[in-house]
Design a protein around this motif. Structure first.
Motif, PDB file in Angstrom:
ATOM      1  N   LEU A   1      30.735 104.316  44.620  1.00 50.90           N
ATOM      2  CA  LEU A   1      29.845 103.769  45.715  1.00 50.90           C
ATOM      3  C   LEU A   1      28.492 103.471  45.150  1.00 50.90           C
ATOM      4  CD1 LEU A   1      29.797 102.544  48.519  1.00 50.90           C
ATOM      5  CD2 LEU A   1      29.334 104.827  49.291  1.00 50.90           C
ATOM      6  N   LEU A   2      27.946 104.355  44.540  1.00 47.42           N
ATOM      7  CA  LEU A   2      26.741 104.078  44.053  1.00 47.42           C
ATOM      8  C   LEU A   2      26.488 103.178  42.949  1.00 47.42           C
ATOM      9  CD1 LEU A   2      23.583 104.787  43.445  1.00 47.42           C
ATOM     10  CD2 LEU A   2      24.367 106.742  41.971  1.00 47.42           C
ATOM     11  N   ALA A   3      27.668 102.926  41.929  1.00 52.92           N
ATOM     12  CA  ALA A   3      27.750 101.744  41.024  1.00 52.92           C
ATOM     13  C   ALA A   3      27.820 100.630  41.886  1.00 52.92           C
ATOM     14  CB  ALA A   3      28.847 101.977  40.150  1.00 52.92           C
ATOM     15  N   SER A   4      28.471 100.301  42.860  1.00 48.97           N
ATOM     16  CA  SER A   4      28.535  99.309  43.779  1.00 48.97           C
ATOM     17  C   SER A   4      27.179  98.732  44.170  1.00 48.97           C
ATOM     18  CB  SER A   4      29.569  99.362  44.903  1.00 48.97           C
ATOM     19  OG  SER A   4      30.863  99.349  44.180  1.00 48.97           O
ATOM     20  N   ALA A   5      26.448  99.867  44.841  1.00 51.13           N
ATOM     21  CA  ALA A   5      25.099  99.695  45.347  1.00 51.13           C
ATOM     22  C   ALA A   5      24.079  99.215  44.296  1.00 51.13           C
ATOM     23  CB  ALA A   5      24.636 100.996  45.757  1.00 51.13           C
TER      24      ALA A   5
ATOM     25  N   ARG B   1      25.153  97.459  41.661  1.00 52.57           N
ATOM     26  CA  ARG B   1      25.443  95.983  41.339  1.00 52.57           C
ATOM     27  C   ARG B   1      24.592  94.993  42.527  1.00 52.57           C
ATOM     28  NH1 ARG B   1      31.674  95.590  41.563  1.00 52.57           N
ATOM     29  NH2 ARG B   1      31.251  93.283  41.008  1.00 52.57           N
ATOM     30  N   LYS B   2      24.739  95.442  43.756  1.00 54.89           N
ATOM     31  CA  LYS B   2      24.298  94.630  44.859  1.00 54.89           C
ATOM     32  C   LYS B   2      22.696  94.578  44.601  1.00 54.89           C
ATOM     33  CE  LYS B   2      27.618  94.041  47.329  1.00 54.89           C
ATOM     34  NZ  LYS B   2      28.450  92.545  47.619  1.00 54.89           N
TER      35      LYS B   2
ATOM     36  N   ALA C   1      22.630  95.992  37.266  1.00 47.10           N
ATOM     37  CA  ALA C   1      23.935  96.260  36.629  1.00 47.10           C
ATOM     38  C   ALA C   1      23.837  97.067  35.301  1.00 47.10           C
ATOM     39  CB  ALA C   1      24.308  94.833  36.036  1.00 47.10           C
ATOM     40  N   GLY C   2      22.894  97.004  34.744  1.00 45.38           N
ATOM     41  CA  GLY C   2      22.719  98.127  33.516  1.00 45.38           C
ATOM     42  C   GLY C   2      22.880  99.500  33.969  1.00 45.38           C
ATOM     43  N   GLU C   3      22.216 100.058  35.064  1.00 42.32           N
ATOM     44  CA  GLU C   3      22.382 101.486  35.635  1.00 42.32           C
ATOM     45  C   GLU C   3      23.837 101.562  36.134  1.00 42.32           C
ATOM     46  OE1 GLU C   3      19.058 102.847  38.035  1.00 42.32           O
ATOM     47  OE2 GLU C   3      18.301 100.630  38.005  1.00 42.32           O
ATOM     48  N   ALA C   4      24.260 100.499  36.631  1.00 38.30           N
ATOM     49  CA  ALA C   4      25.850 100.671  37.274  1.00 38.30           C
ATOM     50  C   ALA C   4      26.694 101.037  35.777  1.00 38.30           C
ATOM     51  CB  ALA C   4      26.228  99.285  37.946  1.00 38.30           C
ATOM     52  N   ARG C   5      26.663 100.064  34.784  1.00 46.35           N
ATOM     53  CA  ARG C   5      27.520 100.228  33.769  1.00 46.35           C
ATOM     54  C   ARG C   5      27.178 101.910  33.046  1.00 46.35           C
ATOM     55  NH1 ARG C   5      25.697  95.020  32.611  1.00 46.35           N
ATOM     56  NH2 ARG C   5      24.004  95.583  31.128  1.00 46.35           N
ATOM     57  N   GLY C   6      25.788 102.334  33.044  1.00 53.24           N
ATOM     58  CA  GLY C   6      25.695 103.587  32.534  1.00 53.24           C
ATOM     59  C   GLY C   6      26.246 104.818  33.394  1.00 53.24           C
ATOM     60  N   LEU C   7      26.195 104.599  34.617  1.00 55.68           N
ATOM     61  CA  LEU C   7      26.903 105.467  35.559  1.00 55.68           C
ATOM     62  C   LEU C   7      28.239 105.471  35.228  1.00 55.68           C
ATOM     63  CD1 LEU C   7      26.334 107.493  37.901  1.00 55.68           C
ATOM     64  CD2 LEU C   7      26.759 105.334  39.347  1.00 55.68           C
ATOM     65  N   LEU C   8      29.097 104.304  35.006  1.00 60.89           N
ATOM     66  CA  LEU C   8      30.428 104.054  35.127  1.00 60.89           C
ATOM     67  C   LEU C   8      31.085 104.761  33.768  1.00 60.89           C
ATOM     68  CD1 LEU C   8      30.939 100.462  36.737  1.00 60.89           C
ATOM     69  CD2 LEU C   8      31.715 102.899  37.674  1.00 60.89           C
ATOM     70  N   GLN C   9      30.253 104.554  32.667  1.00 58.88           N
ATOM     71  CA  GLN C   9      30.695 104.924  31.422  1.00 58.88           C
ATOM     72  C   GLN C   9      30.422 106.366  31.359  1.00 58.88           C
ATOM     73  OE1 GLN C   9      29.010 103.244  28.047  1.00 58.88           O
ATOM     74  NE2 GLN C   9      29.603 101.131  28.790  1.00 58.88           N
ATOM     75  N   ALA C  10      29.470 107.163  32.159  1.00 60.94           N
ATOM     76  CA  ALA C  10      28.996 108.545  32.026  1.00 60.94           C
ATOM     77  C   ALA C  10      30.313 109.166  32.867  1.00 60.94           C
ATOM     78  CB  ALA C  10      27.889 108.993  32.430  1.00 60.94           C
TER      79      ALA C  10
END
Length: 391
Positions: free
Chosen positions: A207-211, A213-214, A218-227
């Motif tokens: 949900l945080l990754a989606s937030a 993105r909105k 996007a860079g923070e979303a990618r870092g969160l998802l990869q971690a």
């Protein structure tokens, strides 16, 4: 170094430990409950005239009330850890003395204390480094039991002063590992049950990754998802290896080995966990040996030696598109030159240790008794010796 004064945190910690309400403390001091709340939240400080009364109420000195500390930067903590680690390779007694001095000097620095506790744990296990057994009288001139008790004292201090949730989690996890090392399995299990039964954070992460993105982050979303993917992948791979080791089941060993190899290759895990392939292949080989499947066992054993030979001293996660957003956490230079030098030496030690361990496992009497007359086993043993000698 960030110098901080933590009066509010001290008040909150002492008040809670004694079961005192904010209202009761406020009434004793003649202030409002809101004032006490603001102190504890760090939004304001008590009037100087109240400090002696607050200290007396909790039986503290003014120094203890202020809980003044110089919070070390990540680079400073890493350099001190590397210093004690390197000293321990030469003189464990001197390293132990230095560790105690640093712990006393920075007794409210949770991150440094956590790092120092990890060193004590290694020494208690009889390791001068994570990969090299030490010899002679007890590590650092002390009995393992005493070192474990000292480790637990440091970890309890971390749990007392840490405010960052990730630091608290790591301290709890390390305390559980130390209790397990001490043979206190009931205590370890009780602590671990609290950790593993926590609410799964995966949904919140997505949900945080989606937030992000909105919000155009996007860079923070990618870092969160990869971690999160890295954490999950390491768990999947480790759980497969551990379950193979607990079952005398050849069919499961083959299935787990195939699954692990597929995950390892598909997620490019060699860029972040290069030693795993050899470890898993050895677990599969041992399971097949116990099942008496000689041909399959020797195939897995040969694969394990080959994987040990291919272990990289310094993998580079930045070259993988799957891990490019978390590659920075694998770059020791971000914590300073001393830490980078320490981690480079440690990586070289790991590579040598993997190769030596491979030879020890292949040349173990169990394998000699199982397949000593087999020409293929003799070839594998010769290859293992070569890998060890080249390491």
């Amino acid at each position: 170094m960030n110098e901080t004064i933590n009066i509010g945190r001290t008040i909150a910690r002492k008040r809670r430990s004694r079961g005192i309400t904010q209202e009761a403390l406020a009434a004793h001091l003649g202030v409002s409950k809101a004032a006490v709340s603001k102190w504890e939240l760090g939004q304001s400080l008590p009037d100087v005239s109240l400090l002696p009364r607050i200290a007396a109420y909790f039986s503290l000195t003014l120094d203890e009330l202020f809980d003044w500390r110089g919070a070390l930067s990540e680079e400073e903590s890493a350099a001190l850890y590397a210093e004690v680690y390197a000293l321990g390779e030469r003189d464990l007694r001197a390293a132990h003395e230095r560790l105690r001095a640093l712990a006393a000097e920075h007794y409210s620095d949770a991150n440094l204390l956590l790092m120092l506790a990890s060193l004590l744990t290694m020494w208690a296990a009889g390791m001068a480094t994570p990969f090299t057994p030490a010899h002679g009288e007890g590590e650092a001139g002390a009995e393992p039991r005493a070192l474990i008790d000292e480790t637990l004292t440091l970890l309890d201090r971390v749990l007392e002063v840490a405010t960052d949730p990730s630091t608290l989690f790591l301290a709890q996890q390390q305390k559980a590992a130390t209790l397990f090392q001490a043979g206190r399995y009931e205590d370890a299990a009780a602590l671990l049950e609290l950790l593993v039964h926590r609410q799964d954070a995966a949904a919140s992460t997505m949900l945080l990754a989606s937030a992000y993105r909105k919000l155009g982050r996007a860079g923070e979303a990618r870092g969160l998802l990869q971690a999160e993917r890295l954490r999950a992948a390491n768990f999947v791979l480790s759980s497969l290896a551990q379950e193979v080791a607990t079952r005398d089941d050849a069919a499961f060993a083959r299935a787990a080995g195939s699954a692990a190899e597929a995950v390892f290759e598909a997620l490019d895990m060699g860029a972040v966990n290069p030693a795993y392939a050899s470890t898993m292949a050895f677990e599969v080989a041992e399971a097949l040996r116990r099942a008496g499947e000689q041909e399959a066992a020797l195939t897995a054993l040969a694969h394990a030696v080959e994987a040990a030979e291919g272990v990289l001293a310094r993998p580079d996660a930045s070259t993988s598109p799957l891990w490019d957003c978390v590659a920075e956490r694998f770059d020791p230079a971000r914590s300073g030159a001393a830490w980078a030098e320490h981690k480079e030496r440690q990586a070289d030690e790991l590579r040598r240790a993997v190769r030596h361990m491979a030879a020890e496992r292949v040349l173990a009497p169990t394998w000699g008794a199982f397949a000593g007359d087999d020409a293929r086993y003799q070839e594998i043993a010769a290859a293992a010796e070569r890998v060890r000698d080249e390491g």
